[in-house]
Design an enzyme around this catalytic site. Structure first.
Site: not given
Length: 451
Positions: A4, A121
């Protein structure tokens, strides 16, 4: 599936591999649409509304562009299309683990919720990536490259094993060590993650970006340094790289650690801490988790986004009244007030003493917040260029570092600084608290600066 094309305001048209599209079209990745890239800065800069979603796609694209440039320029490196795809997946998933309001969650909220406990994180990104692959039946597509992708995101998977080994990675051998420089460069911080967020954040903040990552791609070259292949740059690019790190420190000063941004993030953190026991998130097996314990269950963590701010704000529960009150103060701009700032001889171990001295006239230590602002070039007080190697024109095998005095006499002598700001949570006591702070500064020979 087919590839895409994404039309991006920063990089233009970006064509991505079908496997990247499969990852993007999962709940674990789609949650990044609802996590602000710059945390509380949206309450300061109206344009800073961009999210981790578009940043991650941009990093995947740039990771592929740099890897392809090296593949074309240096075929002897034997960079395969599989290598390139793995680097792109790592770029796409490197920020999966961010919680609500990005760095606020792991850097402020979790540390306070766990009394100073460290949870980062980057590890959550690895955990959530594993959960994404399992939940969406992508094991076959990942095949033998799971460890490699996780290493590209996090670094060596077993720090204890890595300490005793000359080569700490298992995903690729030392002959492809340069691949570990692309997404998260542990040596000097020059990587495509920064290239994207410099360009993207500047665009949305309305700040000019003077660093051109496309030029870096042109002059990037893999050279051997002490038997290890690294991505190096032309010697004439040293000024641009110093400019890149200077741009980083400017972004921190003007936006990421802006004094209003920081106090808004403190207020959001205070609200989350008060709401923490009462927020229930359903995880695996129907088990319930709070904001702070959701990090232990990736199914629950997948459901956690910036939307928790609105959930608290719009709740009618009496249990969330204190948290709701703080968030309402942000909305109505009734922010905690800055009493002054300090530099130089003030240190973090003096904070308890300062809070005790200010806790008079009906105020308690909990009514004050001392916010530490760290500004540096990415390596604390170390010059990041010290660990960067350069080659000369047509002398690709002659690499060396460059001392500051070889570059310019105008370069900084120090590469980090700290500022301490004192905030008051009860604005009705502002004048008394300011007087107390000024008197404390005079007694301790510490200058209190207006902000």
């Amino acid at each position: 599936m087919e590839s895409k094309v994404f039309n991006d305001p920063i990089h233009g048209h970006m064509e991505l591999h079908p496997l990247l599209i499969k990852i993007i079209d999962t709940p674990q990745f789609q949650r990044l649409r609802n996590i602000k890239q710059l945390g509380g800065a949206y309450f300061v800069y109206p344009g800073a509304s961009h999210n981790r979603f578009e940043h991650s796609i941009g990093v995947a694209y740039l990771a592929g562009e740099l890897a392809k440039a090296l593949q074309t320029r240096q075929p002897e490196l034997n960079i395969t299309d599989e290598d390139i795809l793995c680097v792109q997946i790592a770029g796409l998933c490197h920020d999966l683990g961010h919680g609500p309001f990005s760095h606020l969650f792991d850097g402020m909220f979790i540390r306070r919720a766990q009394n100073g406990g460290r949870w980062e994180h980057e590890q959550a990104s690895v955990d959530l990536f594993e959960h994404l692959v399992r939940s969406n039946n992508l094991q076959e597509e990942m095949a033998q490259n799971m460890d490699f992708i996780k290493e590209l995101i996090r670094g060596p998977l077993d720090a204890h094993v890595a300490e005793g080994n000359e080569w700490p990675y298992t995903g690729r051998g030392q002959e492809k060590s340069f691949l570990y420089d692309i997404v998260s460069n542990k040596r000097n911080g020059i990587d495509v993650d920064k290239f994207d967020y410099f360009a993207r954040d500047c665009y949305h903040l309305g700040i000019k970006n003077n660093f051109d990552h496309r030029r870096f791609f042109v002059f990037a070259r893999v050279c051997e340094v002490d038997g290890v292949k690294q991505i190096c740059s032309r010697d004439k690019e040293v000024h641009n790289l110093y400019g890149m790190f200077h741009a980083r420190s400017c972004l921190h000063r003007r936006a990421y650690q802006h004094k209003v941004n920081k106090i808004i993030e403190v207020m959001i953190t205070d609200a989350f801490l008060k709401a923490d026991p009462y927020i229930q998130i359903e995880g695996s097996g129907g088990k319930k988790f709070t904001l702070s314990t959701s990090i232990d269950d990736m199914e629950a963590y997948t459901k956690l986004t910036d939307g928790v701010f609105e959930e608290i704000l719009n709740s009618s529960s009496p249990k969330l009244q204190d948290a709701r009150q703080i968030l309402n103060r942000i909305i109505t701009r009734d922010l905690y007030k800055c009493l002054g700032r300090m530099t130089n001889i003030f240190t973090e171990d003096m904070i308890p003493q300062l809070k005790t001295a200010l806790a008079v006239n009906g105020l308690t230590e909990e009514d004050f917040e001392v916010v530490v602002t760290n500004l540096d070039y990415g390596k604390k007080n170390e010059n990041p260029i010290k660990n960067t190697y350069f080659y000369k024109k047509r002398k690709f095998n002659e690499v060396s570092t460059m001392r500051k005095d070889e570059v310019s006499r105008l370069l900084p002598q120090h590469f980090s600084e700290k500022t301490f700001r004192v905030y008051l949570k009860k604005n009705e006591k502002l004048m008394e608290a300011k007087t107390q702070l000024k008197e404390w500064g005079e007694r301790n020979n510490i200058k209190i600066l207006e902000d």
